[in-house]
Design an enzyme around this catalytic site. Structure first.
Site, mmCIF file in Angstrom:
data_model
loop_
_atom_site.group_PDB
_atom_site.id
_atom_site.type_symbol
_atom_site.label_atom_id
_atom_site.label_comp_id
_atom_site.label_asym_id
_atom_site.label_seq_id
_atom_site.Cartn_x
_atom_site.Cartn_y
_atom_site.Cartn_z
ATOM 1 N N GLU A 282 0.796 -1.225 0.000
ATOM 2 C CA GLU A 282 0.000 0.000 0.000
ATOM 3 C C GLU A 282 0.831 1.279 0.000
ATOM 4 O OE1 GLU A 282 0.353 -2.290 2.404
ATOM 5 O OE2 GLU A 282 0.219 -1.445 4.417
ATOM 6 N N HIS A 306 -8.001 -3.996 -1.372
ATOM 7 C CA HIS A 306 -7.273 -4.094 -0.104
ATOM 8 C C HIS A 306 -6.231 -2.970 0.014
ATOM 9 C CE1 HIS A 306 -5.340 -6.395 3.269
ATOM 10 N NE2 HIS A 306 -4.274 -5.744 2.821
ATOM 11 N N GLU A 307 -5.396 -2.846 -0.992
ATOM 12 C CA GLU A 307 -4.324 -1.836 -0.891
ATOM 13 C C GLU A 307 -4.909 -0.429 -0.866
ATOM 14 O OE1 GLU A 307 -1.873 -3.272 0.083
ATOM 15 O OE2 GLU A 307 -2.169 -5.265 -0.769
ATOM 16 N N HIS A 310 -6.097 0.529 2.561
ATOM 17 C CA HIS A 310 -5.029 0.971 3.472
ATOM 18 C C HIS A 310 -4.871 2.500 3.449
ATOM 19 C CE1 HIS A 310 -3.149 -2.535 5.256
ATOM 20 N NE2 HIS A 310 -2.941 -3.137 4.093
ATOM 21 N N GLU A 329 -3.930 -4.478 9.083
ATOM 22 C CA GLU A 329 -4.362 -5.539 8.155
ATOM 23 C C GLU A 329 -5.792 -6.035 8.422
ATOM 24 O OE1 GLU A 329 -2.800 -5.792 5.573
ATOM 25 O OE2 GLU A 329 -0.806 -5.043 6.070
ATOM 26 N N ASP A 384 10.606 -16.167 16.098
ATOM 27 C CA ASP A 384 10.173 -16.608 14.779
ATOM 28 C C ASP A 384 8.653 -16.654 14.626
ATOM 29 O OD1 ASP A 384 9.875 -18.713 16.441
ATOM 30 O OD2 ASP A 384 11.184 -20.085 15.344
ATOM 31 N N TYR A 392 -5.107 -10.608 9.709
ATOM 32 C CA TYR A 392 -6.022 -10.345 8.591
ATOM 33 C C TYR A 392 -7.417 -10.893 8.854
ATOM 34 C CZ TYR A 392 -1.920 -9.279 5.674
ATOM 35 O OH TYR A 392 -0.787 -8.728 5.156
#
Ligand code: BES
Ligand code: ZN
Length: 618
Positions: A282, A306-307, A310, A329, A384, A392
């Site tokens: 985004e 979606h982008e 943002h 997200e 990790d 999301y």
């Protein structure tokens, strides 16, 4: 699991309330903050490096602060100087610490006299994790080299020395030189008519976090898609891209009708070469997108919704730390769904929601407890833990739950107000909750308890009464799949002629993890999935066919893995191969050939995966 980068959050030990600093950055915003960046860059393709001069405007917060501490990663620093109000410069002492594997090298600049600006001359390294340098052979048109950045999450520091934390926002100007005839674009206003004379100027007048700094250069053509939108892509790609993304203006108008004016001016799209490691990014004013969503029928354009979303959730109201990434997200996935519903209908939106819901239900139980939380306990985050479906899918599911409980009208009013109240600010989960409580939960009592809200945000798993939408199409596919797997319905009799992309994805997602070879062969004979140009379908197909032991698909799977560098479409295929020693050996051969075309992040992810797969076989 959505395959997004691993973040080192292990270092954080401060309790939340006392958390002044971002554990993923060396910056000390309680001492001093960067308010503006002036960037001078030369793009040097032969050496795969940027020659940079970064001038940082500073707002000193602590009168006794001795130093400015910045983030860098693999940068060669040539000089550091103070710049006073008259432009006079003075060399400053600095120390570049040995590199930490995740955070890079802390740059400490001695500046007890608190200069208004600090100027750093530097060069990036060819292996910079935030940049990819592509020779002409790895582009669509094979004529010119191409380079692009991907700064999120913590890779801006590999091409600019700065305070690389989403809590800190700054405006920027940039002056970029590049080989003549190439076009340079950035996460700022771009001018489609700019001459290709090798000199480009940019200005981003809105304060943005560092992870939204972006640049790309290559043989890039432009085609308008609306009054304030255009597609940028290599010449052979641009027409198809403009057709696929022709609804961009409608998407912007839809989002505006829900959440108020688009505040950034233009919304342009850049289609990257296939090595782009994500679906989309985004970057303000100029979303970067993978070419794998150009399939000819607009069935994957929700990546663009979606982008674009943002532009409100993420770029306007920003998660202040990576632990709060669901504020970006999860909210964006919810808004994406609303745009999809308005433009492409309830059926499409519900199918996309359900794909995510089923994937999350399948995965979440196997995650460490802390990773199952929207707002994880920072103390318990291991090094990790990766950003997963939780941010999301659980995030957007929570917002859809609020929408259902409070009704669309009141929920929409809250969400629009939330964007307005926090516009141009970076906030953490607890600040969002402090807004939600008075403005929605307590305002309309009896609809949802605060304990339920807290269960969504701080609990593990999925709350029991989480609403699951109805899809008659998916129900029918469930029936067909069951009959097919039971041997009651031959593959050729599946009612798949009319299946759209999401329906194929759903059918394939819900096949057994290790299907019968004969079943997979029958599906391929009837529906010819091997070699498909839809990589969302292809990824799911290859994963299941390989798991069934269908060696006939190996060469096509290898072609998919070599052509596409988007992690989420590639890594699962490596995963399917790695289940047997013979498959793993084959995957290593494929990687040896594909590696040169992969982004540094994709290389890192595949190599880390191989290392763990080998441990598993030992
Ligand atoms: N901002 C993300 C990509 C990202 C997240 C990059 C974290 C690095 C770290 C972007 O908006 C995104 O979510 N992209 C998705 C597509 C979307 C439709 C789910 C992707 O790339 O798959
Ligand atoms: Zn996103």
């Amino acid at each position: 699991m959505r395959l997004l980068p691993v973040l080192a959050l292990g270092a954080l030990v401060l309790p939340l309330a006392a958390r002044a600093n971002d554990p993923n950055s060396y910056a000390q915003p309680d001492q001093v903050v960067v308010t503006h960046l002036d960037l001078d860059l030369k793009i040097d393709f032969p050496h795969k490096q940027l020659d940079g001069v970064a001038t940082l405007r500073l707002d000193w917060k602590n009168p006794k602060a001795p130093a400015l501490v910045l983030d860098t990663s693999a940068l060669k620093i040539a000089s550091v100087e103070a710049v006073d109000a008259n432009g006079k410069t003075l060399a400053l002492k600095y120390a570049l610490a040995p590199a930490d594997k995740e955070l890079g090298s802390k740059l400490t600049i001695e500046a007890p006299r608190h200069p208004a600006q600090v100027r750093i001359r530097y060069v990036t390294s060819p292996g910079a994790t935030g940049l990819q340098w592509l020779p002409p052979a790895q582009t669509a048109d094979k004529k010119a080299p191409f380079m692009f950045s991907q700064s999120e999450s913590i890779h801006a520091r590999s091409w600019v020395p700065l305070q690389d934390s989403p809590a800190i926002r700054f405006t920027y100007d940039a002056h970029v030189s590049a080989p003549k005839n190439l076009r340079v674009v950035m996460s700022a206003l771009n001018d489609a008519k700019h001459p290709l004379d090798g000199l480009f100027d940019f200005s981003q007048p809105h304060p943005i976090p560092s992870y939204l700094l972006a640049i790309a250069a290559g043989d890039i053509a432009v085609k308008e898609t609306g009054p304030r939108s255009a597609v940028y892509a290599e010449p052979s790609v641009v027409d198809g891209a403009a057709r696929e993304f022709s609804d961009t203006e409608k998407m912007i108008a839809t989002a505006e009708s829900l959440y108020g004016p688009y505040r950034w001016g233009r919304y342009d799209l850049l289609v990257l070469p296939p090595s782009f490691p994500y679906g989309g990014m985004e970057n303000p004013n100029m979303t970067f997108a993978t070419p794998t969503i150009i399939v000819g029928d607009k069935s994957l354009v929700s990546v663009i919704s979606h982008e674009l979303a943002h532009s409100w959730s993420g770029n306007l109201v920003t998660a202040a730390a990576w632990r709060d990434i669901w504020l970006n997200e999860g909210f964006t996935t919810y808004v994406q769904g609303r745009i999809t519903e308005a433009l492409y209908g309830q059926r499409q939106a519900t199918e996309e929601d359900l794909l995510a819901i089923r994937a999350l239900q399948k995965d979440i139980g196997a995650m460490p407890a802390n990773a199952q939380k929207l707002a994880p306990d920072p103390k318990g985050l291991g090094g990790d833990d990766s950003l997963s479906d939780v941010a999301y899918s659980k995030g957007s599911w929570f917002l859809r739950t609020l929408e259902q409980k409070f009704g669309r009208q009141d929920f929409d009013a809250w969400l629009k107000g939330y964007f307005d109240r926090h516009a141009w600010h970076s906030i953490i989960t607890e600040q969002m909750l402090a807004d939600l409580k008075p403005n929605l939960i307590d305002k309309y009592p009896g609809k949802m308890s605060w304990a339920e809200v807290q269960d969504w945000v701080y609990g593990t798993g999925i709350p029991k009464d989480a609403p699951i939408p109805d899809s008659p199409q998916f129900d029918a596919i469930d029936k067909e799949r069951t009959a097919f797997l039971a041997g009651m319905l031959p593959a050729a009799k599946l009612d798949a002629k009319g299946w759209n992309t999401q329906e194929w994805m759903y059918f394939l997602d819900r096949l057994p993890d290790a299907p019968k070879l004969a079943d997979m062969q029958a599906i391929d004979a009837a529906w010819h999935l091997t070699g498909t140009h839809n990589a969302e379908i292809g990824m799911r197909w290859y994963v299941h066919a390989i798991a069934a032991g269908d060696k006939a698909v190996w060469p096509a799977a290898a072609e998919h893995m070599t052509r596409i560098g988007r992690l989420y479409l590639t890594l699962p295929v490596y995963g399917a191969f790695a289940k047997t020693p013979e498959g793993l050996a084959y995957a290593e051969q494929v990687y040896a050939k594909a590696k040169g075309g992969y982004h540094p992040l994709t290389q890192q992810a595949v190599e880390a995966f191989f290392a763990s797969a080998k441990r598993a076989h030992r």
